[in-house]
Design a protein around this motif. Structure first.
Motif, PDB file in Angstrom:
ATOM      1  N   GLU A 124      38.073  45.211  38.300  1.00  0.00           N
ATOM      2  CA  GLU A 124      38.674  43.727  37.999  1.00  0.00           C
ATOM      3  C   GLU A 124      37.358  42.809  37.600  1.00  0.00           C
ATOM      4  OE1 GLU A 124      40.904  41.990  41.272  1.00  0.00           O
ATOM      5  OE2 GLU A 124      42.102  43.739  41.661  1.00  0.00           O
ATOM      6  N   LYS A 179      37.672  39.486  37.365  1.00  0.00           N
ATOM      7  CA  LYS A 179      38.083  37.848  37.843  1.00  0.00           C
ATOM      8  C   LYS A 179      36.644  37.228  38.180  1.00  0.00           C
ATOM      9  CE  LYS A 179      41.018  34.935  40.278  1.00  0.00           C
ATOM     10  NZ  LYS A 179      42.200  35.021  41.495  1.00  0.00           N
ATOM     11  N   SER A 180      35.706  37.830  38.827  1.00  0.00           N
ATOM     12  CA  SER A 180      34.752  37.043  39.521  1.00  0.00           C
ATOM     13  C   SER A 180      33.561  37.336  38.386  1.00  0.00           C
ATOM     14  CB  SER A 180      34.317  37.742  40.774  1.00  0.00           C
ATOM     15  OG  SER A 180      34.062  39.170  40.727  1.00  0.00           O
ATOM     16  N   GLN A 193      42.662  41.639  29.393  1.00  0.00           N
ATOM     17  CA  GLN A 193      42.414  40.400  30.057  1.00  0.00           C
ATOM     18  C   GLN A 193      43.753  39.721  29.966  1.00  0.00           C
ATOM     19  OE1 GLN A 193      39.206  37.803  28.805  1.00  0.00           O
ATOM     20  NE2 GLN A 193      40.309  35.880  29.280  1.00  0.00           N
ATOM     21  N   GLY A 207      42.282  34.232  32.892  1.00  0.00           N
ATOM     22  CA  GLY A 207      41.525  34.656  34.091  1.00  0.00           C
ATOM     23  C   GLY A 207      41.257  35.842  34.608  1.00  0.00           C
ATOM     24  N   ASN A 208      42.004  36.613  35.374  1.00  0.00           N
ATOM     25  CA  ASN A 208      41.770  38.071  35.725  1.00  0.00           C
ATOM     26  C   ASN A 208      41.779  39.129  34.639  1.00  0.00           C
ATOM     27  OD1 ASN A 208      40.980  40.133  37.473  1.00  0.00           O
ATOM     28  ND2 ASN A 208      43.059  40.478  38.090  1.00  0.00           N
TER      29      ASN A 208
END
Length: 443
Positions: A353, A355-356, A373, A377-378
């Motif tokens: 992932e 996201k961060s 994507q 966002g994520n």
């Protein structure tokens, strides 16, 4: 009589010399001014080429005709960075080819021995490689920074074994390698072999071959902005280092487009911060544009064969409905988990992932990957273990199943639309994208 006439002609020539000298000086001054102006232009072109990571064509005055063969030769300036964006030897503080050899010869007081004396007379180990006495800490740091420290010992050993026709396995005895450092000579890079002139000639040939290969790739690439093979009718918007275009083939839905770097880059993970910022700007504008039509956006990229630099980095933009967008993470996660064998190297992290950390913080720059994507966002990224067996159309197949498109869309050959059809679709999309086009602020 003939001698008298010869003397008179010499005296006449001396009398004409001052007048001719002044005219020649004026001509030389004007030609010097022109040469300086031409030189400044060539330096400016070289600087632009260096910043753009590509080669600049030499001025027209550099193209001359060889009197020996009668062929016209064009002199070009080799780029000071390679295809990966790293400085060439001798550029930007990097050691030039043969500089390490010259330092070794200076430390040895002349010609160095081919056999490295690693032990002193009393049996104390003094060195490992031949350049240990001629290399300080600052030089080691510089070599590690530019990749000249020969740390890829396994690859160098493999090349040297393959080049040695009479190699035997006993040449690298395990006990001798542990006790007496046997095999270090076979692990040295072939670029460090030979004298200074040989190393420079070998490096020059490598740069010329790489320059010609990159020129051929960019000339035939359908996504390089300066390539004649690119479809000009599909262009939507142009930034400073990227551009937005409709896909030349394989259009799945209406509004299917792509964000592409202007220069030949292997993947979006390898682009610099300026290019990535423009990619993100295009993503924001496209999300806003499709949001007004009640749609969400999927961004998709599959990057393979990164070392060969054959493929151009392309991020596809696919608008989908709200219901399909909500199901898309589940579809892609299952497809990525089943994309390769359970015994592959990255099976434990088949789906990462983003996201961060985002794409650039989730994987190293030289790994082949598939990236999807969801909006702004994520997202998911999958590191490809076996590029030969990996299905490069996996993302396309997932979207075909997600949108419940006809099955023949997944398998039929992707064809290029006619030029008139491309121009009509691009004009309609360009009109729709105009209120959200961030590139207008550049004007």
């Amino acid at each position: 009589c003939s001698r008298t006439e010869m003397l008179r002609s010499r005296l006449a020539g001396l009398k004409k010399a001052p007048a001719e000298g002044s005219a020649a000086a004026a001509t030389a001054a004007s030609s010097t001014t022109a040469d300086v102006a031409a030189g400044n232009k060539s330096v400016a072109e070289a600087l632009r080429a260096r910043l753009a990571c590509r080669a600049a064509a030499a001025p027209a005055a550099a193209a001359d005709t060889n009197a020996a063969d009668g062929k016209q030769h064009e002199v070009v300036m080799l780029p000071q960075v390679d295809a990966a964006g790293c400085p060439m030897p001798g550029a930007f503080g990097r050691e030039s080819a043969g500089e390490a050899r010259r330092a070794e010869e200076a430390a040895a007081g002349g010609r160095i021995s081919k056999r490295v004396q690693r032990y002193s007379a009393d049996g104390t180990k003094e060195r490992y490689f031949a350049d240990d006495d001629a290399t300080d800490l600052q030089t080691l740091v510089k070599r590690a920074k530019y990749g000249d420290d020969n740390m890829n010992i396994d690859r160098s050993l493999m090349r040297n074994i393959a080049a040695k026709s009479r190699f035997k396995e006993t040449d690298l005895d395990a006990d001798a390698e542990y006790d007496y450092d046997a095999g270090l000579d076979m692990s040295e890079s072939h670029r460090k072999r030979g004298d200074v002139q040989q190393q420079r000639a070998r490096e020059h040939q490598r740069q010329v071959a790489q320059f010609n290969r990159i020129q051929r790739l960019e000339h035939s690439c359908t996504f390089c902005f300066s390539s004649p093979a690119r479809s000009k009718e599909l262009l939507i918007a142009v930034g400073q280092a990227t551009y937005l275009s409709l896909v030349p083939r394989g259009r799945l839905v209406e509004g299917h487009c792509c964000i592409v770097p202007a220069e030949h880059m292997a993947s979006m993970r390898q682009v610099d911060d300026a290019i990535w910022t423009e990619v993100r700007n295009f993503q924001k504008c496209l999300i806003q544009m499709f949001m007004t039509a009640g749609k969400e956006v999927l961004f998709l990229e599959t990057a393979t064969n990164l070392t060969a630099h054959k493929h151009h980095a392309v991020m596809e933009v696919i608008p989908v409905g709200q219901e399909a967008f909500a199901k898309s993470p589940m579809y892609f996660k299952k497809a990525l988990q089943e994309a390769e064998s359970d015994w592959s190297q990255h099976a434990a992290k088949a789906v990462i992932e983003t996201k961060s950390k985002g794409l650039r913080g989730s994987i190293p720059p030289n790994f082949p990957y598939m990236y999807v994507q969801f909006g702004y966002g994520n997202g998911f990224v999958h590191v490809i273990d076996d590029e030969r067996k990996f299905n490069k159309d996996l993302g396309r197949q997932v979207i075909v199943g997600l949108l419940k498109l006809p099955a023949e869309v997944m398998h039929r050959k992707q064809r290029v639309d006619a030029a008139a059809v491309q121009a009509s679709m691009a004009a309609q999309f360009r009109k729709q994208f105009a209120p959200y086009d961030w590139t207008k602020a550049l004007d």
